[in-house]
Design an enzyme around this catalytic site. Structure first.
Site, PDB file in Angstrom:
ATOM      1  N   HIS A  74       0.815  -1.210   0.000  1.00 52.59           N
ATOM      2  CA  HIS A  74       0.000   0.000   0.000  1.00 52.59           C
ATOM      3  C   HIS A  74       0.851   1.264   0.000  1.00 52.59           C
ATOM      4  O   HIS A  74       0.522   2.242  -0.660  1.00 52.59           O
ATOM      5  CB  HIS A  74      -0.904  -0.009   1.229  1.00 52.59           C
ATOM      6  N   PHE A  75       1.943   1.278   0.750  1.00 45.58           N
ATOM      7  CA  PHE A  75       2.754   2.482   0.890  1.00 45.58           C
ATOM      8  C   PHE A  75       3.997   2.480   0.012  1.00 45.58           C
ATOM      9  O   PHE A  75       4.699   3.474  -0.046  1.00 45.58           O
ATOM     10  CB  PHE A  75       3.170   2.673   2.346  1.00 45.58           C
TER      11      PHE A  75
ATOM     12  N   LYS B 165      14.007  -0.148   0.554  1.00 44.44           N
ATOM     13  CA  LYS B 165      12.570   0.029   0.771  1.00 44.44           C
ATOM     14  C   LYS B 165      12.171   1.376   0.174  1.00 44.44           C
ATOM     15  O   LYS B 165      12.713   2.418   0.548  1.00 44.44           O
ATOM     16  CB  LYS B 165      12.239  -0.014   2.258  1.00 44.44           C
TER      17      LYS B 165
ATOM     18  N   ASP C  76       6.102  -5.872  17.145  1.00 43.13           N
ATOM     19  CA  ASP C  76       5.676  -6.814  16.105  1.00 43.13           C
ATOM     20  C   ASP C  76       6.692  -7.941  15.957  1.00 43.13           C
ATOM     21  O   ASP C  76       7.104  -8.281  14.849  1.00 43.13           O
ATOM     22  CB  ASP C  76       5.477  -6.090  14.772  1.00 43.13           C
TER      23      ASP C  76
ATOM     24  N   ASN D  23      32.782   0.350  43.062  1.00 45.57           N
ATOM     25  CA  ASN D  23      33.989   1.031  43.517  1.00 45.57           C
ATOM     26  C   ASN D  23      34.898   0.055  44.260  1.00 45.57           C
ATOM     27  O   ASN D  23      34.540  -1.100  44.497  1.00 45.57           O
ATOM     28  CB  ASN D  23      33.605   2.203  44.426  1.00 45.57           C
TER      29      ASN D  23
ATOM     30  N   SER E  40      -5.811  -3.778  63.275  1.00 47.89           N
ATOM     31  CA  SER E  40      -6.263  -2.854  64.318  1.00 47.89           C
ATOM     32  C   SER E  40      -6.803  -3.603  65.525  1.00 47.89           C
ATOM     33  O   SER E  40      -6.812  -3.071  66.637  1.00 47.89           O
ATOM     34  CB  SER E  40      -7.348  -1.926  63.755  1.00 47.89           C
TER      35      SER E  40
ATOM     36  N   ASP F 272      -5.652  -6.476  67.026  1.00 44.61           N
ATOM     37  CA  ASP F 272      -4.672  -6.977  67.988  1.00 44.61           C
ATOM     38  C   ASP F 272      -3.264  -6.421  67.778  1.00 44.61           C
ATOM     39  O   ASP F 272      -2.326  -6.825  68.467  1.00 44.61           O
ATOM     40  CB  ASP F 272      -4.625  -8.509  67.942  1.00 44.61           C
TER      41      ASP F 272
END
Length: 595
Positions: A153-154, A175, A271, A461, A568, A570
């Site tokens: 497509h491109f 490409k 991908d 170090n 809370s 004990d």
């Protein structure tokens, strides 16, 4: 976008009809969708760009090219259009179009238009777009184009040869991206980002080499290394669908090595699949090269992405939930490893929506042949990568130190995860830091191998300590332009307290462990119990507030600050409460009712 997508030819060969696939990429805001043209992956062995298509389900043997399999090995053609679970049989899987369109109809209440829909930030008229990239304009003088090896497509991909310079007479892959197809600002930016990624990451042993980028009035040309060894997908099919375990290890090590490099630079590939790894030559021991950064992106250490992109069989659950980071790549590597070892896909269904549903809801099968004959270490390795809770997955570097792959002679790379964990430790409460120190004393050798390697990479170090300067130096020694683009070094600003103190190995182990990851190992109960017993000194299976105060070396005046961490009723902390406390959850917060 800014990628090459092959076009399927409507013809038949050997009585088998070619399959059409359409790829859809949904953007982060959930209301834009871009269908791409049907895809034909030209099987020319010399192009790194044929997997540039993010199509979730490419046909392994497209029409119009010779089989990539060695002589004497015949492909197993699909006899129906129904996708099969077993990887050794090529098939034409479905398109995700129906599933994504249905989601958009449900979200928007309207049927999306056919054809490409401009993304929200790229709706400018085409004539207002600046399609000048600043690349060299002398492509014809520097390179000679060969035959076309893929079209989409491109744009399309061609083989070629250098005419001058360092790559004179050297085979290349080019490409070619059509500027006419760049109809949105986002499409233009995608091309810029792909070139930027290739240029900044190029040079790694297992990553496709970038040579140059040129442009003219009509096209952008991306010049890359030519790999003529074929895809990993082809090798898997040539071996009958799976690899022997020892051979699979060699493949997985190369994949993890290059992915760990990308992650350290702040790049998520998005991908990863067998089609996106090419062999440099036809030799069995040739190196793998990672290709196709068309869907990749820069990511900050604490950033979450929300674009649904990738290939359905390899997509991580959190990607479908629209909140993911580097761990999504690890999931994809887990899927590839599963296929290498057993020859079938871990998540499979007859429809695209079914594939997504199995990824989200089902667990891979480890009972059928050949899993009973696989080593326990190999099975554990795959399970650790395919954990649906991304927080419990190993990082790429941790995976390299897993018992299944461990090799004392192998160089272990620096892990960006260390920086995230140490940062969290420095911002934790004194009580939680004390608990992590207690856990660190109970770590097994499997965890310590990784921690020792990372500590040594920081360059301790002479007194055996590290400080902020060590973390900074180690990071900068591995920095590329990609790291600066992803703003990874900014994490050092959140570790400023280390500039005024030292951290020795014992504390480093406490700072660099992940509770979520430890919960995924078999020895978690023993490790957590040992940490609990470090505080619980009276043998009554609960931690009292006095024991907490004694461990922190605080007096009775500080009891009020510790009460959030105990019951809370004990004033005691049970083992269950201790495990919640390790995640930073106070008992008061855990029991608070939502308003």
């Amino acid at each position: 976008m800014g990628q090459c997508y092959g076009k399927v030819n409507q013809s038949k060969q050997n009585g088998e009809e070619e399959a059409n696939t359409t790829t859809y990429v949904v953007s982060g805001d959930g209301n834009q969708i871009q269908p791409l043209t049907p895809v034909n992956y030209g099987r020319a062995k010399n192009t790194p760009a044929r997997s540039s298509n993010p199509s979730p389900w490419p046909s392994p043997f497209p029409h119009g090219s010779a089989s990539p399999l060695p002589s004497g090995v015949s492909p197993s053609p699909a006899r129906t259009s129904t996708p099969r679970r077993f990887f050794r049989r090529p098939f034409p899987p479905p398109s995700p179009a129906k599933h994504i369109k249905a989601s958009l109809i449900k979200r928007l209440g309207v049927k999306p238009k056919e054809g490409p829909i401009p993304e929200e930030r790229g709706t400018e008229p085409e004539q207002s777009l600046d399609k000048s990239f600043g690349y060299g304009k002398n492509f014809g003088a520097k390179y000679e184009l060969g035959k076309e090896v893929g079209r989409g497509h491109f744009g399309h991909t061609c083989s070629g040869r250098g005419k001058k310079g360092d790559i004179k007479d050297h085979p290349i892959a080019v490409k070619i991206i059509s500027k006419a197809k760049m109809t949105t600002a986002i499409a233009i930016e995608d091309v810029r980002r792909e070139v930027k990624l290739l240029k900044s990451l190029s040079g790694h042993k297992y990553l496709i080499k970038y040579y140059d980028a040129c442009e003219d009035a009509n096209n952008v040309y991306i010049v890359m290394e030519l790999c003529d060894g074929g895809e990993l997908l082809d090798r898997i099919l040539a071996r009958g669908g799976k690899y022997p375990e020892d051979d699979a290890k060699a493949i997985v090590v190369q994949i993890l090595t290059v992915v760990s490099f990308c992650h350290l630079q702040g790049v998520v590939h998005r991908d990863l699949k067998p089609e996106n790894f090419l062999f440099t030559s036809s030799r069995e021991d040739s190196d793998l090269k990672l290709i196709d950064f068309g869907l990749s992106d820069f990511i900050r250490p604490d950033e979450r992405l929300n674009d649904i992109v990738g290939s359905a069989y390899y997509v991580a659950p959190e990607v479908l939930h629209r909140s993911y980071s580097l761990e999504a790549d690890i999931w994809s590597i887990g899927v590839i490893t599963y296929i290498l070892l057993c020859g079938s896909r871990p998540f499979w269904a007859r429809t695209e929506s079914g594939i997504f549903r199995t990824v989200l809801r089902t667990e891979p099968n480890y009972d059928d042949v050949p899993w009973p004959s696989c080593s326990s270490e190999g099975k554990d390795f795959v399970k650790r990568l395919l954990n649906k809770d991304y927080r419990k997955r190993m990082s790429a570097v941790q995976a390299l130190t897993h018992p299944w792959l461990r090799d004392d002679s192998r160089v272990i790379p620096l892990d960006i995860l260390i920086y995230k964990l140490v940062k969290a430790y420095l911002h934790a409460t004194p009580l939680r830091r004390a608990a992590l120190k207690a856990l660190a004393k109970a770590l097994t050798e499997n965890e310590l191998v990784y921690l020792r390697a990372q500590f040594m990479l920081l360059g301790p170090n002479k007194d055996g300590s590290v400080s902020l300067e060590n973390f900074k130096t180690a990071l900068m020694q591995n920095a590329t332009d990609a790291m600066r683009e992803s703003r990874v070094p900014e994490i050092l600003h959140t570790m400023e307290s280390l500039a005024y103190r030292k951290m020795y190995f014992e504390e480093f182990c406490a700072a660099a462990i992940s509770i979520h990851q430890l919960e995924a190992v078999d020895a978690w109960e023993e490790i957590a119990t040992a940490g609990f017993q470090h505080f619980e000194t009276e043998g009554n299976r609960v931690i009292t507030i006095e024991e907490l105060a004694r461990e922190l070396n605080v007096g009775a005046s500080a009891y009020g600050h510790l009460r959030d961490w105990v019951r809370s009723s004990d004033g005691k902390l049970s083992y269950l409460g201790f495990t919640k406390f390790l995640h930073g959850v106070t008992l008061r917060a855990a029991h608070a009712r939502p308003r």
